[in-house]
Design an enzyme around this catalytic site. Structure first.
Site, PDB file in Angstrom:
ATOM      1  N   TYR A  53      20.097 113.430  90.896  1.00  0.00           N
ATOM      2  CA  TYR A  53      19.142 112.789  90.112  1.00  0.00           C
ATOM      3  C   TYR A  53      19.381 111.412  90.149  1.00  0.00           C
ATOM      4  O   TYR A  53      20.449 110.807  90.642  1.00  0.00           O
ATOM      5  CB  TYR A  53      19.667 113.359  88.682  1.00  0.00           C
ATOM      6  CG  TYR A  53      19.022 114.497  88.196  1.00  0.00           C
ATOM      7  CD1 TYR A  53      18.235 115.308  89.097  1.00  0.00           C
ATOM      8  CD2 TYR A  53      19.807 115.077  87.030  1.00  0.00           C
ATOM      9  CE1 TYR A  53      17.840 116.640  88.746  1.00  0.00           C
ATOM     10  CE2 TYR A  53      19.320 116.482  86.822  1.00  0.00           C
ATOM     11  CZ  TYR A  53      18.272 116.980  87.679  1.00  0.00           C
ATOM     12  OH  TYR A  53      17.990 118.599  86.978  1.00  0.00           O
ATOM     13  N   SER A 210      12.477 121.059  81.458  1.00  0.00           N
ATOM     14  CA  SER A 210      11.202 120.330  81.086  1.00  0.00           C
ATOM     15  C   SER A 210      10.436 121.258  79.910  1.00  0.00           C
ATOM     16  O   SER A 210       9.332 121.426  80.176  1.00  0.00           O
ATOM     17  CB  SER A 210      10.247 120.142  82.276  1.00  0.00           C
ATOM     18  OG  SER A 210      10.822 119.312  83.186  1.00  0.00           O
TER      19      SER A 210
HETATM   20  P1  NAP Z   1      11.370 117.147  78.756  1.00  0.00           P
HETATM   21  O1  NAP Z   1      12.249 117.206  77.445  1.00  0.00           O
HETATM   22  O2  NAP Z   1      10.275 118.230  78.949  1.00  0.00           O
HETATM   23  O3  NAP Z   1      10.465 115.865  78.820  1.00  0.00           O
HETATM   24  C1  NAP Z   1      11.275 114.441  78.539  1.00  0.00           C
HETATM   25  C2  NAP Z   1      10.151 113.397  78.557  1.00  0.00           C
HETATM   26  O4  NAP Z   1       9.421 113.535  77.298  1.00  0.00           O
HETATM   27  C3  NAP Z   1      10.864 112.262  78.491  1.00  0.00           C
HETATM   28  O5  NAP Z   1      10.068 111.262  79.275  1.00  0.00           O
HETATM   29  C4  NAP Z   1      10.578 111.882  76.951  1.00  0.00           C
HETATM   30  O6  NAP Z   1      10.565 110.446  76.822  1.00  0.00           O
HETATM   31  C5  NAP Z   1       9.339 112.305  76.693  1.00  0.00           C
HETATM   32  N1  NAP Z   1       9.301 112.897  75.390  1.00  0.00           N
HETATM   33  C6  NAP Z   1      10.062 113.448  74.707  1.00  0.00           C
HETATM   34  N2  NAP Z   1       9.769 113.437  73.231  1.00  0.00           N
HETATM   35  C7  NAP Z   1       8.538 112.848  73.360  1.00  0.00           C
HETATM   36  C8  NAP Z   1       7.592 112.339  72.213  1.00  0.00           C
HETATM   37  N3  NAP Z   1       7.482 112.867  71.083  1.00  0.00           N
HETATM   38  N4  NAP Z   1       6.557 111.597  72.472  1.00  0.00           N
HETATM   39  C9  NAP Z   1       6.181 111.347  73.944  1.00  0.00           C
HETATM   40  N5  NAP Z   1       7.062 111.640  74.859  1.00  0.00           N
HETATM   41  C10 NAP Z   1       8.221 112.171  74.594  1.00  0.00           C
HETATM   42  O7  NAP Z   1      12.226 117.484  79.850  1.00  0.00           O
HETATM   43  P2  NAP Z   1      12.592 116.479  81.444  1.00  0.00           P
HETATM   44  O8  NAP Z   1      13.105 115.220  81.119  1.00  0.00           O
HETATM   45  O9  NAP Z   1      11.346 116.859  82.230  1.00  0.00           O
HETATM   46  O10 NAP Z   1      13.613 117.732  81.814  1.00  0.00           O
HETATM   47  C11 NAP Z   1      14.606 117.930  81.077  1.00  0.00           C
HETATM   48  C12 NAP Z   1      15.874 118.112  81.988  1.00  0.00           C
HETATM   49  O11 NAP Z   1      15.615 119.408  83.014  1.00  0.00           O
HETATM   50  C13 NAP Z   1      16.161 117.283  83.030  1.00  0.00           C
HETATM   51  O12 NAP Z   1      17.129 116.008  82.426  1.00  0.00           O
HETATM   52  C14 NAP Z   1      17.034 117.990  83.930  1.00  0.00           C
HETATM   53  O13 NAP Z   1      18.296 117.755  83.374  1.00  0.00           O
HETATM   54  C15 NAP Z   1      16.529 119.568  83.900  1.00  0.00           C
HETATM   55  N6  NAP Z   1      15.562 119.661  85.097  1.00  0.00           N
HETATM   56  C16 NAP Z   1      15.915 120.645  85.865  1.00  0.00           C
HETATM   57  C17 NAP Z   1      15.294 120.824  86.960  1.00  0.00           C
HETATM   58  C18 NAP Z   1      15.621 122.080  87.845  1.00  0.00           C
HETATM   59  O14 NAP Z   1      14.732 122.096  89.109  1.00  0.00           O
HETATM   60  N7  NAP Z   1      16.665 122.771  87.586  1.00  0.00           N
HETATM   61  C19 NAP Z   1      14.037 120.274  87.030  1.00  0.00           C
HETATM   62  C20 NAP Z   1      13.469 119.142  86.312  1.00  0.00           C
HETATM   63  C21 NAP Z   1      14.370 118.836  85.058  1.00  0.00           C
HETATM   64  P3  NAP Z   1      11.759 109.660  75.904  1.00  0.00           P
HETATM   65  O15 NAP Z   1      12.945 109.605  76.744  1.00  0.00           O
HETATM   66  O16 NAP Z   1      10.991 108.524  75.529  1.00  0.00           O
HETATM   67  O17 NAP Z   1      11.996 110.559  74.709  1.00  0.00           O
END
Ligand code: NAP
Length: 300
Positions: A53, A210
């Site tokens: 990451y 996500s």
């Molecule tokens: P997510 O929770 O679906 O998306 C987070 C994004 O959405 C952030 O940019 C956040 O911005 C935005 N967001 C949240 N609430 C919002 C709102 N009310 N309005 C507008 N934007 C909003 O998750 P993700 O970050 O894509 O993934 C979560 C975690 O999953 C990662 O950190 C990682 O640990 C894990 N992951 C694992 C894999 C795998 O292959 N195992 C792949 C991808 C991710 P703000 O920060 O501004 O709130």
């Protein structure tokens, strides 16, 4: 906050905080420590990392924050992953992105993560993605040694399909404790590739990465995404909720597989909303309306 026992003597928080976007938050070491403390105060005690990451920079940043406060390590559970080799300035010899599940790579990756995260144990190690060159004997040997040395407490996988999961499990004495896969109203693949049935059969809690489709849930870009957004907004109104994200968490949490959302926000108020979602009750009909909009078709 509800705790989920993934194995005897191993509990994680029902909501997990993802660290993939940590560098985007642009926090100093002390601000990041304060943020981690606030997240823990919400009851979200489990943090999801991967070696890669932030081009290998997220783990060290988190470790630097933890280093400032002795004792905090015992209050949290750290998940990290290994197996992907990124093209990076840090590894100029690499010509393409590859996966590596050799004994040497798994063990050395964990040892790097321990240094980065300023800890002497990883609570849960996940193999990041399945590989066509996967040798389960070698993985089993690495897991055995990492467990015996106390460097890793528990093991799981990520992005595995049911067959890949079964094959690895058949080489291991200990139970894999989870499979972290993408699940959201914009990504139903776990419902279509047999994974949901496999989680139920194996009685393992999956982790949903996500859960808000990386933020896409808020910015519909085509007709299907618009229909999903509309269905979620209608349910939000019925449930008396002002936010789309709480409905999505509620939709995931309702599923009988006991899904653990891995929430990626860097904003404490958004994590608070995720934590609050545990107390909302969505009806089956509301759940289906979102599912049907996501599938793009009525049920047969
Ligand atoms: P997510 O929770 O679906 O998306 C987070 C994004 O959405 C952030 O940019 C956040 O911005 C935005 N967001 C949240 N609430 C919002 C709102 N009310 N309005 C507008 N934007 C909003 O998750 P993700 O970050 O894509 O993934 C979560 C975690 O999953 C990662 O950190 C990682 O640990 C894990 N992951 C694992 C894999 C795998 O292959 N195992 C792949 C991808 C991710 P703000 O920060 O501004 O709130």
């Amino acid at each position: 906050m509800e705790k989920i026992a993934l194995a005897p003597h191993f509990e994680v928080s029902r909501i997990i905080h993802g660290q993939w976007r940590l560098l985007d938050w642009q926090l100093t070491d002390s601000e990041l420590l304060r943020f981690i403390e606030q997240v823990v105060e919400l009851g979200i005690t489990t943090f999801d990392h991967a070696d890669i990451y932030g081009d290998y920079e997220c783990e060290p940043a988190f470790g630097k924050a933890l280093k400032q406060k002795s004792g905090i390590r015992e209050d949290i559970q750290i998940i990290t992953k290994c197996g992907i080799k990124l093209i990076s300035d840090k590894y100029p010899e690499r010509k393409v992105k590859t996966y590596d599940y050799s004994y040497e790579h798994i063990v050395s990756s964990v040892e790097n993560s321990l240094v980065n995260l300023h800890t002497d144990y990883i609570d849960l190690l996940l193999l990041h993605r399945p590989s066509p060159l996967f040798d389960p004997d070698e993985v089993a040997r690495a897991f055995g040694d990492l467990k015996q040395s106390g460097k890793v407490r528990f093991f799981g996988v990520s992005n595995f399909n049911p067959q890949q999961y079964e094959v690895l499990q058949s080489y291991l004495d200990d139970k894999l404790v989870t499979n972290q896969v993408e699940i959201s109203p914009l990504n139903l693949s776990a419902f279509e590739d047999g994974n949901i049935e496999s989680f139920l059969k194996r009685r393992i809690n999956p982790m949903a990465w996500s859960p808000l489709a990386g933020g896409k849930i808020f910015k519909p870009a085509n007709n299907r995404e618009l229909a999903v957004n509309q269905a979620i907004s209608n349910v939000a109104e019925e449930m008396g909720l002002r936010s789309v994200d709480q409905v999505v968490y509620s939709w995931l949490l309702k599923h009988p597989a006991g899904i653990l959302p891995v929430v990626g926000s860097g904003k404490i108020e958004r994590l608070q909303k995720a934590a609050q979602a545990l107390s909302f009750i969505m009806t089956d009909e509301q759940w289906y309306r979102i599912f049907i909009a996501a599938k793009g078709d009525e049920l047969p």
